[in-house]
Design a protein around this motif. Structure first.
Motif, PDB file in Angstrom:
ATOM      1  N   SER A  33       0.384  -1.067   0.116  1.00 39.86           N
ATOM      2  CA  SER A  33      -0.147  -0.602  -0.238  1.00 39.86           C
ATOM      3  C   SER A  33       0.667   1.522   0.239  1.00 39.86           C
ATOM      4  N   TRP A  34       2.063   0.851   0.613  1.00 37.92           N
ATOM      5  CA  TRP A  34       3.400   2.217   0.537  1.00 37.92           C
ATOM      6  C   TRP A  34       3.034   2.839  -0.572  1.00 37.92           C
ATOM      7  N   LEU A  35       4.278   1.492  -1.563  1.00 40.12           N
ATOM      8  CA  LEU A  35       4.283   2.075  -2.553  1.00 40.12           C
ATOM      9  C   LEU A  35       2.729   2.145  -4.080  1.00 40.12           C
ATOM     10  N   LYS A  36       2.062   1.980  -3.868  1.00 41.15           N
ATOM     11  CA  LYS A  36       1.023   2.411  -4.457  1.00 41.15           C
ATOM     12  C   LYS A  36       0.964   3.778  -4.086  1.00 41.15           C
ATOM     13  N   TRP A  37       0.939   4.012  -2.582  1.00 41.25           N
ATOM     14  CA  TRP A  37       0.622   5.674  -1.797  1.00 41.25           C
ATOM     15  C   TRP A  37       2.065   6.514  -2.644  1.00 41.25           C
ATOM     16  N   SER A  38       2.587   5.891  -2.733  1.00 38.54           N
ATOM     17  CA  SER A  38       4.201   7.098  -3.076  1.00 38.54           C
ATOM     18  C   SER A  38       4.126   6.950  -4.782  1.00 38.54           C
ATOM     19  N   ALA A  39       3.508   5.886  -5.378  1.00 39.83           N
ATOM     20  CA  ALA A  39       3.270   6.453  -6.297  1.00 39.83           C
ATOM     21  C   ALA A  39       1.987   7.326  -7.083  1.00 39.83           C
ATOM     22  N   ALA A  40       1.575   8.190  -6.054  1.00 36.52           N
ATOM     23  CA  ALA A  40       0.392   8.043  -6.663  1.00 36.52           C
ATOM     24  C   ALA A  40      -0.254   9.686  -6.605  1.00 36.52           C
ATOM     25  N   ASP A  41      -0.722  10.516  -7.682  1.00 32.28           N
ATOM     26  CA  ASP A  41      -0.621  11.856  -7.433  1.00 32.28           C
ATOM     27  C   ASP A  41      -2.267  11.989  -6.450  1.00 32.28           C
ATOM     28  N   ARG A  42      -1.051  13.026  -5.101  1.00 36.09           N
ATOM     29  CA  ARG A  42      -1.466  12.909  -3.851  1.00 36.09           C
ATOM     30  C   ARG A  42      -2.365  14.850  -3.971  1.00 36.09           C
ATOM     31  N   SER A  43      -1.892  14.928  -4.978  1.00 33.36           N
ATOM     32  CA  SER A  43      -2.521  16.654  -4.855  1.00 33.36           C
ATOM     33  C   SER A  43      -3.836  16.162  -4.953  1.00 33.36           C
ATOM     34  N   ARG A  44      -4.021  14.975  -5.588  1.00 36.14           N
ATOM     35  CA  ARG A  44      -5.591  14.831  -6.370  1.00 36.14           C
ATOM     36  C   ARG A  44      -6.779  14.084  -4.747  1.00 36.14           C
ATOM     37  N   VAL A  45      -5.818  13.793  -3.926  1.00 38.43           N
ATOM     38  CA  VAL A  45      -6.163  13.202  -2.875  1.00 38.43           C
ATOM     39  C   VAL A  45      -7.141  13.696  -1.934  1.00 38.43           C
ATOM     40  N   ALA A  46      -8.437  13.755  -1.530  1.00 39.23           N
ATOM     41  CA  ALA A  46      -9.173  15.259  -0.724  1.00 39.23           C
ATOM     42  C   ALA A  46      -8.552  14.326   0.755  1.00 39.23           C
ATOM     43  N   ASP A  47      -9.330  12.780   0.943  1.00 42.74           N
ATOM     44  CA  ASP A  47      -9.012  12.289   1.859  1.00 42.74           C
ATOM     45  C   ASP A  47      -8.299  10.622   2.337  1.00 42.74           C
ATOM     46  N   PRO A  48      -6.451  11.470   2.826  1.00 41.75           N
ATOM     47  CA  PRO A  48      -5.789  10.081   2.851  1.00 41.75           C
ATOM     48  C   PRO A  48      -6.284   8.894   3.806  1.00 41.75           C
ATOM     49  N   ARG A  49      -6.852   8.929   4.509  1.00 44.17           N
ATOM     50  CA  ARG A  49      -7.436   8.125   5.391  1.00 44.17           C
ATOM     51  C   ARG A  49      -8.426   7.342   4.876  1.00 44.17           C
ATOM     52  N   ALA A  50      -9.241   7.550   3.625  1.00 40.23           N
ATOM     53  CA  ALA A  50     -10.371   7.390   3.193  1.00 40.23           C
ATOM     54  C   ALA A  50      -9.408   6.522   1.996  1.00 40.23           C
ATOM     55  N   TYR A  51      -8.673   6.959   1.356  1.00 38.31           N
ATOM     56  CA  TYR A  51      -7.863   6.166  -0.004  1.00 38.31           C
ATOM     57  C   TYR A  51      -6.734   5.221   0.594  1.00 38.31           C
ATOM     58  N   LEU A  52      -6.259   5.442   1.534  1.00 35.87           N
ATOM     59  CA  LEU A  52      -5.126   4.862   2.066  1.00 35.87           C
ATOM     60  C   LEU A  52      -6.148   3.600   2.492  1.00 35.87           C
ATOM     61  N   VAL A  53      -6.815   3.343   3.156  1.00 35.32           N
ATOM     62  CA  VAL A  53      -8.236   2.517   3.323  1.00 35.32           C
ATOM     63  C   VAL A  53      -8.182   1.578   2.343  1.00 35.32           C
ATOM     64  N   ARG A  54      -9.084   2.363   1.121  1.00 38.98           N
ATOM     65  CA  ARG A  54      -9.084   1.802  -0.292  1.00 38.98           C
ATOM     66  C   ARG A  54      -7.995   0.869  -0.722  1.00 38.98           C
ATOM     67  N   ILE A  55      -6.853   1.956  -0.519  1.00 34.91           N
ATOM     68  CA  ILE A  55      -5.541   0.751  -1.110  1.00 34.91           C
ATOM     69  C   ILE A  55      -5.691  -0.355  -0.464  1.00 34.91           C
ATOM     70  N   VAL A  56      -4.999  -0.300   0.626  1.00 36.05           N
ATOM     71  CA  VAL A  56      -5.071  -1.846   2.016  1.00 36.05           C
ATOM     72  C   VAL A  56      -6.338  -2.576   1.526  1.00 36.05           C
ATOM     73  N   THR A  57      -7.347  -2.633   1.506  1.00 39.24           N
ATOM     74  CA  THR A  57      -8.072  -2.953   1.997  1.00 39.24           C
ATOM     75  C   THR A  57      -8.237  -3.967  -0.283  1.00 39.24           C
ATOM     76  N   ASN A  58      -8.209  -3.604  -1.126  1.00 43.55           N
ATOM     77  CA  ASN A  58      -7.939  -4.318  -2.613  1.00 43.55           C
ATOM     78  C   ASN A  58      -6.232  -5.192  -2.364  1.00 43.55           C
ATOM     79  N   VAL A  59      -5.444  -4.383  -2.010  1.00 49.35           N
ATOM     80  CA  VAL A  59      -4.279  -5.619  -2.474  1.00 49.35           C
ATOM     81  C   VAL A  59      -4.713  -6.262  -0.747  1.00 49.35           C
ATOM     82  N   ALA A  60      -5.512  -6.389  -0.139  1.00 53.49           N
ATOM     83  CA  ALA A  60      -5.528  -7.689   1.105  1.00 53.49           C
ATOM     84  C   ALA A  60      -6.170  -8.648   0.046  1.00 53.49           C
ATOM     85  N   MET A  61      -7.870  -7.699  -0.484  1.00 58.38           N
ATOM     86  CA  MET A  61      -8.748  -8.526  -1.128  1.00 58.38           C
ATOM     87  C   MET A  61      -7.842  -9.731  -1.789  1.00 58.38           C
ATOM     88  N   ASP A  62      -6.488  -8.918  -2.706  1.00 57.65           N
ATOM     89  CA  ASP A  62      -6.020 -10.030  -3.599  1.00 57.65           C
ATOM     90  C   ASP A  62      -5.063 -10.739  -3.199  1.00 57.65           C
TER      91      ASP A  62
END
Length: 315
Positions: A33-62
């Protein structure tokens, strides 16, 4: 690492661990999730918490889909990987008991029979109080699909788990009595503590000597413990073993040590009357790393602590 990621790292691990049932896999999911977060355009992320939870949830599901394929060839019963938590002592309230239940070994085992989507939805909804709309955005499904998945998962859990989890103080008292009875070969006391239909699950993963099938029934389970506590285990004599009651996966549990290493962990699942309905014995050395490391984790995050408000948007 960036401040928003570090701020929410504990939450991300707590989500991933509940979805995967493995501390090692959860750590890997957080790193991915950190790797995906570091590669994201964070200037377009309004809610980092929700965005990070979305990333880790999908990574965990996979990761869960891949892990389940590997678990089909696992030797003997597969149990979740235990982690040290802070629920080893103290009276505790009913609310604390409910929060601790969300990460208990018994519940994580039950969640294994859900689909990855159902499991993720259940975790986000029941453990972290996400609204159905928030979950839909996190898992990339419609809100109606999420509601149906949440309903199926909740019904599955309710039909197979005690309605009112016992408090930490009662759980610890039962654990202490059972450990003393098992260590002394006191079958009668063990039978008093065990539910008639108790099941013992032992996870050696084919690496160490353990039962390859669940042991069912109070008498066979009591006899199993009376026998194993009198014999050397993996080169360690009973007199050289120590047993410590501590917090394990949200509830009081037992860590067995000997020969300079952690030999096994033991957690008890109690029914509404406080009788032992299931025992989980993890002895696979590959699953004892988190306990051996001694890192105590707080996985019982409340809605406030996770930064999420409890939203009552219907069942």
């Amino acid at each position: 690492m960036s401040e928003p990621f570090e701020e929410h790292r504990r939450l991300l691990f707590a989500v991933a661990y509940r979805i995967l049932g493995s501390a090692a896999d959860a750590e890997d999911a957080v790193q991915d999730s950190w790797l995906k977060w570091s590669a994201a355009d964070r200037s377009r992320v309004a809610d980092p918490r929700a965005y990070l939870v979305r990333i880790v949830t999908n990574v965990a599901m996979d990761r869960l889909r891949s892990a389940r394929a590997r678990r089909e060839s696992y030797v003997g019963p597969w149990l979740p990987e235990p982690v040290l938590t802070d629920a080893g002592s103290g009276a505790g309230s009913e609310e604390d008991a409910v929060r601790a239940e969300s990460v208990s070994t018994g519940l994580l085992m039950l969640l294994e029979s859900l689909s990855p989507l159902e499991r993720a939805v259940f975790v986000l909804r029941e453990a972290f109080a996400f609204s159905h709309a928030e979950i839909a955005a996190a898992v990339g499904r419609s809100e109606e699909t999420v509601r149906q998945a949440a309903s199926r998962a909740r019904e599955h859990v309710r039909s197979n788990r005690p309605r009112f989890p016992v408090t930490a103080s009662r759980h610890r008292a039962v654990t202490e009595r059972f450990l003393a009875a098992a260590g002394g070969g006191d079958i009668n006391t063990m039978l008093d503590l065990l539910a008639p239909d108790v099941t013992l699950w032992t996870d050696g993963g084919g690496k160490v000597r353990q039962a390859l099938r669940p042991v069912r029934g109070a008498q066979p389970v009591a006899a199993w413990f009376a026998g194993i506590m009198r014999r050397p285990y993996e080169g360690v004599a009973p007199a050289e073993m120590t047993a410590e009651i501590t917090g394990l996966s949200g509830a009081p549990g037992v860590v067995m040590r000997g020969g300079g290493r952690v030999l096994a962990t033991l957690t008890l699942d109690l029914d509404d009357q406080g009788r032992i309905i299931a025992i989980h014995n993890v002895a696979n050395p590959d699953k004892l790393g988190a306990v051996t490391a001694g890192l105590v984790r707080d996985l019982r995050l409340s809605a406030y602590e996770s930064g999420l408000g409890v939203v009552d948007d219907g069942a």
